[in-house]
Design an enzyme around this catalytic site. Sequence first.
Site, PDB file in Angstrom:
ATOM      1  N   ASP A 158      -2.735   9.433   7.172  1.00  0.00           N
ATOM      2  CA  ASP A 158      -1.860   8.405   6.596  1.00  0.00           C
ATOM      3  C   ASP A 158      -0.459   8.923   6.307  1.00  0.00           C
ATOM      4  O   ASP A 158       0.486   8.147   6.227  1.00  0.00           O
ATOM      5  CB  ASP A 158      -2.483   7.844   5.320  1.00  0.00           C
ATOM      6  CG  ASP A 158      -3.723   7.034   5.664  1.00  0.00           C
ATOM      7  OD1 ASP A 158      -4.803   7.645   5.825  1.00  0.00           O
ATOM      8  OD2 ASP A 158      -3.597   5.807   5.818  1.00  0.00           O
ATOM      9  N   ARG A 181       0.866  -1.185   0.000  1.00  0.00           N
ATOM     10  CA  ARG A 181       0.000   0.000   0.000  1.00  0.00           C
ATOM     11  C   ARG A 181       0.900   1.233   0.000  1.00  0.00           C
ATOM     12  O   ARG A 181       1.730   1.384   0.892  1.00  0.00           O
ATOM     13  CB  ARG A 181      -0.955  -0.011   1.207  1.00  0.00           C
ATOM     14  CG  ARG A 181      -1.938  -1.190   1.135  1.00  0.00           C
ATOM     15  CD  ARG A 181      -3.178  -0.964   1.964  1.00  0.00           C
ATOM     16  NE  ARG A 181      -3.996   0.105   1.452  1.00  0.00           N
ATOM     17  CZ  ARG A 181      -4.979   0.669   2.157  1.00  0.00           C
ATOM     18  NH1 ARG A 181      -5.238   0.256   3.385  1.00  0.00           N
ATOM     19  NH2 ARG A 181      -5.710   1.629   1.635  1.00  0.00           N
ATOM     20  N   LYS A 187      -7.975   9.598   4.288  1.00  0.00           N
ATOM     21  CA  LYS A 187      -8.987   8.938   3.444  1.00  0.00           C
ATOM     22  C   LYS A 187      -9.729   9.936   2.561  1.00  0.00           C
ATOM     23  O   LYS A 187     -10.079  11.040   3.001  1.00  0.00           O
ATOM     24  CB  LYS A 187      -9.961   8.193   4.373  1.00  0.00           C
ATOM     25  CG  LYS A 187     -11.091   7.442   3.708  1.00  0.00           C
ATOM     26  CD  LYS A 187     -10.624   6.463   2.658  1.00  0.00           C
ATOM     27  CE  LYS A 187      -9.604   5.474   3.175  1.00  0.00           C
ATOM     28  NZ  LYS A 187      -8.912   4.728   2.086  1.00  0.00           N
TER      29      LYS A 187
HETATM   30  O1  MRU Z   1      -7.678   2.716   3.285  1.00  0.00           O
HETATM   31  P1  MRU Z   1      -7.628   2.600   4.767  1.00  0.00           P
HETATM   32  O2  MRU Z   1      -8.860   2.049   5.387  1.00  0.00           O
HETATM   33  O3  MRU Z   1      -6.360   1.911   5.246  1.00  0.00           O
HETATM   34  O4  MRU Z   1      -7.521   4.122   5.228  1.00  0.00           O
HETATM   35  C1  MRU Z   1      -7.407   4.407   6.597  1.00  0.00           C
HETATM   36  C2  MRU Z   1      -7.429   5.834   6.898  1.00  0.00           C
HETATM   37  O5  MRU Z   1      -7.467   6.695   6.038  1.00  0.00           O
HETATM   38  C3  MRU Z   1      -7.282   6.212   8.334  1.00  0.00           C
HETATM   39  O6  MRU Z   1      -7.991   7.371   8.623  1.00  0.00           O
HETATM   40  C4  MRU Z   1      -5.800   6.430   8.625  1.00  0.00           C
HETATM   41  O7  MRU Z   1      -5.049   5.324   8.209  1.00  0.00           O
HETATM   42  C5  MRU Z   1      -5.561   6.678  10.054  1.00  0.00           C
HETATM   43  S1  MRU Z   1      -5.739   5.202  10.996  1.00  0.00           S
HETATM   44  C6  MRU Z   1      -5.405   5.539  12.597  1.00  0.00           C
END
Ligand code: MRU
Length: 364
Positions: free
Chosen positions: A241, A88, A252
């Site tokens: 992220d 990812r 997100k």
């Molecule tokens: O695609 P995902 O579900 O891995 O995305 C997660 C997010 O965007 C979260 O808000 C982010 O990773 C923070 S988790 C503490």
Amino acid sequence: MAPGGERPLRELAERDGIEIIDQRALPHRLTWGALRDAEAVADAIAQMWLRGAPLIGAAAAYGLALALRRDAGDAGLALAAARLAATRPTAVNLAWALGRVRRRVQPLPPAERAAAAWAEAGRIAEEDVATNGAIGEHGLVLLREIAARRPGRPLRVLTHCNAGWLATVGWGTATAPIYKAHAAGLPIEVWVDETRPRNQGASLTAWELARAGVPHRLVADNAGGHLMQRGEVDLVIVGCDRVAANGDVCNKIGTYLKALAARDNGVPFYVAMPLSTFDPGLPGGDATPIEERSAREVTHIAGLAEDGRIVEVALAPEGTDAANPAFDVTPARLVSGLVTERGVFAANAQALGALAGARTGEAT
Ligand code: MRU
């Protein structure tokens, strides 16, 4: 169990792998899956059995340790790290955790590397729980301050995606202050964005909050601006992220629109950020690698059928093309503050520069 004790990742008893909650089945079924080699860990991250920036970092660290049990040479180490890092692209915690394990084991003779990597992965996991607990404490101070300005009714918080304990090793980031406030008796209500296309809010955050007894209401992603106009949101708090050196925040998809609506309506917009999510090498958010996911996540949707099976159904006409950028970047100017394990800081280069060396385990 109290939210602080809930964990989506644990070491298998014989330490021959890890066990993780398979988030694809939530909220309908709570199932665990065992991952016994690096390939299984990489697949689970890529297919989102587990997700969330801190959690994929910790899992990848264990994955690297498992890879070293098979091949602990320099080439094996580099290859396994590259495979796990490619699963990812956006969340920097993945590269951070892999880098930390590599720095720990590189100077060691190959025979000692796997055990040292496993121990380092364990430290990353434990530190994540402590880090998020500290984010919770600092965030709680903030929530109390904002609640004090609005006496006589519960504090209303809006969150996007899932930045809860399912997305970390424990507590969650954006949810840690919420759980701590609820435990402290501060009346609180959470607006949960459903978070299309994968619906992490509807399927994960709503599940977590219900399990913890925190009052919440699920809303369609497009409802946030309206709720803010009506004075129904006291603050927004989200996870992240990757945070760039200038304070731009990648999270997100849809986060940016919430920040715009928050600014237009005078609603504070906070980002909960473990320092492992800080990328000091990225000058601004526009250079963040944004993961483009399958069009099928947009054209189809999964849910629980009446016969108890989890099924996927089509939403769009057959053959519809769809774009699916999984993350967006919120400019630092729209961020009221970064809630870190070291306290609450402004989203700017000066504040983040001072924090750059403070990431846990950096010296190891
Ligand atoms: O695609 P995902 O579900 O891995 O995305 C997660 C997010 O965007 C979260 O808000 C982010 O990773 C923070 S988790 C503490």
